[in-house]
Design an enzyme around this catalytic site. Sequence first.
Site, PDB file in Angstrom:
ATOM      1  N   HIS A 113       0.842  -1.190   0.000  1.00 34.13           N
ATOM      2  CA  HIS A 113       0.000   0.000   0.000  1.00 34.13           C
ATOM      3  C   HIS A 113       0.881   1.244   0.000  1.00 34.13           C
ATOM      4  CE1 HIS A 113      -3.460  -2.482   1.961  1.00 34.13           C
ATOM      5  NE2 HIS A 113      -3.566  -2.456   0.647  1.00 34.13           N
ATOM      6  N   TYR A 162       3.609   0.143   5.077  1.00 32.11           N
ATOM      7  CA  TYR A 162       4.111  -1.001   5.849  1.00 32.11           C
ATOM      8  C   TYR A 162       3.295  -2.273   5.639  1.00 32.11           C
ATOM      9  CZ  TYR A 162       5.445   3.319   8.294  1.00 32.11           C
ATOM     10  OH  TYR A 162       5.851   4.593   8.590  1.00 32.11           O
ATOM     11  N   HIS A 163       2.755  -2.477   4.428  1.00 31.20           N
ATOM     12  CA  HIS A 163       1.910  -3.640   4.189  1.00 31.20           C
ATOM     13  C   HIS A 163       2.389  -4.506   3.024  1.00 31.20           C
ATOM     14  CE1 HIS A 163      -1.686  -1.199   6.038  1.00 31.20           C
ATOM     15  NE2 HIS A 163      -0.833  -1.629   6.962  1.00 31.20           N
ATOM     16  N   PRO A 164       3.686  -4.855   2.943  1.00 31.11           N
ATOM     17  CA  PRO A 164       4.137  -5.693   1.836  1.00 31.11           C
ATOM     18  C   PRO A 164       3.610  -7.126   1.957  1.00 31.11           C
ATOM     19  CG  PRO A 164       5.914  -5.411   3.421  1.00 31.11           C
ATOM     20  CD  PRO A 164       4.796  -4.504   3.859  1.00 31.11           C
TER      21      PRO A 164
END
Length: 511
Positions: free
Chosen positions: A276, A450-452
């Site tokens: 994101h 921070y959403h890999p």
Amino acid sequence: MANRLSANSDNKVLLLEAGKKDTSPFIHMPPGVGLLLNSKKYNWGFDTAPEPHLNNRELYWPRGKVLGGSSSINGMIYNRGHARDYDQWRQLGNVGWSYEEVLPYFKKSINQERGADKYHGTGGPLNVKDSNASIELHQLFIDAGVEAGHKYNPDFNGAEQEGIGPYQVTKIGGKRCSAAKAFLTPILDRENLTVITEARILAVALDGKVTRGVKYHKAGKYVDVEVGKEVILCAGAVQSPQILQLSGIGDPVLLDEFNITVNHALPGVGQNLQDHLDVVVQHHCTRPDMTLDRAAKLHKALPALIRYLLFESGPGTESPLEAGGFVKSREDLEVPDLQLHFIPGFMIDHGRQRGPGPGMCIHVCHLHPQSRGEVTLRSADPFDDPLIKANYLSVEADLDVLVEGVKIVRKIYKTSVLAPYLGEEYAPSKGRESDAEIREFIRENAETLYHPVGTCKMGSDPMAVVDDQLRVHGIEKLRVVDASIMPTVVGGNTNAPTIMIAEKAADLVLA
């Protein structure tokens, strides 16, 4: 995984964690997240390769390096995404992963202080509660969102996702409730569970196509561990593919480049990276007492810390992220494609720089990007960070969505609710009014939220890495259980879905 698998005394479980124990008080104190994002003691602190569509900037990627992983350093938001996300996983051929099928695992994992209902469970290890902020700006943001035309939503994890409202958070009392605090700390005395911290995994050990164990490094020593049943990789979207590649599992072209023996050709390892992308529109605030600045100065921060440590009360118990929303960039969309996070303070360079006085910010991120990246090896040295190429905005439509997101945020700022507290818009977005100017602002300033996910994706197509039982294709006794298995990124924060994945995986393993 360690909790559920070791609940049966017949199973022996070894948990290897590359980071330290979660003993720092700043891990458990909600506002301590600002320090953790700056620290490399509990944070891998990766950087991407230069991003070609973000003016060749290298983006900072914090990832948890501690018991509890990123759940020990995140913003504590408990959000599952949209029901359609999981139905899409099922439509891609992943049996058992529709929303109705995963909802019981969400409910099983939590103790929702609101009480149990169709969407929420009680009695689970992970405590979930409503926010408790005393900073009035959180509620004023919600009121402003409603004035701007968005509906109020008191429960983003309920029947509907769309709207503006309060976030639910993973806290117990005034402290963070990380995955470690919830699931691991209470069971550390189990005789069939061994936890070793500061143990860096080097590779999975194979005997042909059968997993034999793992190799790890601790305190200057190299250790081989053999397993009786199986190895479960839970190293996250960055390092699970790295470990597989170092083990000779991956794209033969990449492995040959680093003279790594190809034990199993699996070209999808490290591909399908999704994240994101987030941009922040910030304003000065005319009321310092209504922002995080009220406790930022040393003479105020020290008493707040002492009050927290002695009495678990005051500003030290409050999360900076307690309000937000899910909105649509276009009215004709079926589900929200933008997420908002409100913070009553400036957020500059992931909080690594102090803001110019009291402020407020609204983050806006694109929930369903079409752009795809990859995680590959930088070298054959297991102590080297992998090479992260997120490839943000490689699909132009992703940029179009974020431009609309900036416009939506500005409409919220311009409401009568926020007018008495609103100072000037903060550079670098200030004065960027045309679409072309907003696009350039985004390219110059957008960062990860921070959403890999997605680099060991679940599926049955040629680029899938694990099947719908989370078993690595072509290798026996090896699974991946973390956010890397998501075929597509969920439309929300990724901590809650990752815990759900582990709950479901534990049942698959035990079965």
